[in-house]
Design an enzyme around this catalytic site. Structure first.
Site, PDB file in Angstrom:
ATOM      1  N   ASP A  72       0.840  -1.186   0.000  1.00 48.14           N
ATOM      2  CA  ASP A  72       0.000   0.000   0.000  1.00 48.14           C
ATOM      3  C   ASP A  72       0.885   1.249   0.000  1.00 48.14           C
ATOM      4  OD1 ASP A  72      -2.250   1.640   0.147  1.00 48.14           O
ATOM      5  OD2 ASP A  72      -2.237   1.637   2.338  1.00 48.14           O
ATOM      6  N   GLU A  75       2.359   2.937   3.061  1.00 44.94           N
ATOM      7  CA  GLU A  75       3.526   2.362   3.726  1.00 44.94           C
ATOM      8  C   GLU A  75       4.837   2.953   3.230  1.00 44.94           C
ATOM      9  OE1 GLU A  75       3.437  -0.092   6.298  1.00 44.94           O
ATOM     10  OE2 GLU A  75       1.385   0.692   6.248  1.00 44.94           O
ATOM     11  N   ASP A 107      -2.355  -3.700   4.285  1.00 45.45           N
ATOM     12  CA  ASP A 107      -1.127  -2.988   3.932  1.00 45.45           C
ATOM     13  C   ASP A 107      -0.273  -3.761   2.926  1.00 45.45           C
ATOM     14  OD1 ASP A 107      -1.598  -0.787   5.680  1.00 45.45           O
ATOM     15  OD2 ASP A 107      -0.966  -2.029   7.375  1.00 45.45           O
ATOM     16  N   GLU A 138      -1.991  -6.840   7.632  1.00 47.22           N
ATOM     17  CA  GLU A 138      -2.162  -5.507   8.212  1.00 47.22           C
ATOM     18  C   GLU A 138      -1.003  -5.280   9.177  1.00 47.22           C
ATOM     19  OE1 GLU A 138      -3.977  -1.778   9.028  1.00 47.22           O
ATOM     20  OE2 GLU A 138      -4.603  -3.271   7.550  1.00 47.22           O
ATOM     21  N   ARG A 139      -0.240  -4.231   8.939  1.00 44.10           N
ATOM     22  CA  ARG A 139       0.944  -3.950   9.767  1.00 44.10           C
ATOM     23  C   ARG A 139       0.617  -2.867  10.783  1.00 44.10           C
ATOM     24  NH1 ARG A 139       4.983  -0.100   7.943  1.00 44.10           N
ATOM     25  NH2 ARG A 139       6.695   0.015   9.437  1.00 44.10           N
TER      26      ARG A 139
END
Length: 352
Positions: A72, A75, A107, A138-139
């Site tokens: 994404d 990021e 992400d 997802e981070r």
């Protein structure tokens, strides 16, 4: 050695992927896909609200596609420039093929990207078709986790990840050296992480810093490349469910990326069902799984109120939702939460 250990753990995560060996064959190779490209998607409805419109069916044969990590663009932009740049630098250093694009949910995810070549007489090569693999990441840094819990994004993100159409959501949590500066106590953050794994059923991967996070993404990319190198991939729609047939493995049926990403857009103009879901998730104790279970039985507030109206007594109304089953373990919603929902929607004036 560290990468081998990561590989074993990642392989366990991916070992249950439902795929079948394709017939021998495949198209010509035209070279690897590029990296660092930008791509955006148009607005559409949420996946569980999609209409009948569909992309053309896609079939990708072995040797005709590459496994690409999609990052994404958030990021790689905004925030601390050094930290954002480190992500890209580490991915390139590890030789990971990646694209930076707008992802409307998650992400990181992986796509099987078709290898295309130039056609004689045409100025440009045809656009590559892409299928989304079943893993989405997802981070969260600890400070981001803290702020998302406070403002409600954490629960909403988990709900959207569960409903996006991909079966293996992963939370990648980057630890912080110190949590003293955060607005929530460390015990609250640890409990939220445990609940994400145990209650919501997500895989949770903890890392020390961004470099270790990139190492995880690198190992995952290589595992997916090995897993899918001899597979024939086909597409299915968001509204379709893919379940194994008795006695045989199903084909590796995946979502088309453009359809998936458009379906994950958060619309400003929300449907009644989406507004109802958001209302339910504001109730203490209502997780994404519980909200989804309630929506399966009562898709709007109106349908719920009609069900309450048919109950002969207040006691029956309070217990109406107690036996609604949710989650993988199919537990009951319970009388306490059922009573809370009833009071919220049926009590005139302020709640007691």
């Amino acid at each position: 050695e560290e990468e081998e250990e990561e590989g074993e753990e990642t392989a366990d995560t991916l070992s249950d992927c439902s795929v079948e060996r394709p017939p021998r064959g495949g198209g010509e190779e035209t070279g690897p896909s590029g990296s660092g490209n930008s791509q955006a998607s148009e607005v559409s409805q949420a996946p569980w609200m999609r209409g009948p419109d569909r992309e053309p069916e896609v079939t990708l044969h072995p040797g005709n596609y590459d496994i690409i990590l999609c990052v994404d663009f958030i990021e790689t932009t905004g925030g601390a420039p050094s930290r954002k740049q480190e992500l890209v630098t580490e991915l390139r250093r590890n030789g990971v093929p990646f694209d930076v694009r707008k992802l409307h949910v998650g992400d990181f995810l992986w796509v099987a990207k078709e290898r295309v070549g130039y056609v004689p007489g045409q100025l440009r090569a045809p656009p590559a078709r892409e299928l989304v693999l079943d893993v989405i990441v997802e981070r969260k840094r600890m400070d981001d986790l803290c702020s998302s819990i406070i403002d409600g994004r954490f629960r909403e993100q988990k709900f959207r990840l569960k409903r996006c159409g991909l079966g293996r959501p992963v939370y990648l949590v980057e630890e912080s050296r110190s949590t003293a500066h955060l607005s929530l106590p460390e015990s609250t953050l640890r409990q939220a992480i445990v609940n994400t794994q145990v209650v919501d059923g997500f895989q949770v991967r903890r890392t020390a810093d961004i470099r270790e996070s990139v190492a995880y993404l690198t190992v995952m990319t290589r595992q997916l490349q090995r897993l899918y190198q001899d597979r024939t991939l086909t597409s299915h729609g968001l509204e379709e469910s893919v379940s194994p047939l008795p006695g045989r493995a199903p084909p590796c049926s995946l979502l088309i990326f453009t359809e998936f990403n458009q379906g994950a857009v958060k619309n400003k103009a929300q449907t009644v069902r989406e507004v109802f879901a958001r209302q339910l998730m504001q109730i203490s104790g209502v997780s994404g799984d519980k909200a989804a279970a309630l929506l399966e039985r009562y898709s709007t507030v109106s349908s719920l109120l009609q069900a309450y109206a048919k109950c002969p007594s207040d006691q029956e109304r309070e217990k109406l939702l107690a036996t609604v089953r949710y989650g993988k373990l199919q537990r009951n919603l319970g009388p306490a939460l059922s009573r809370t929902v009833y009071q919220l929607y049926c009590t005139p004036g302020p709640l007691p």
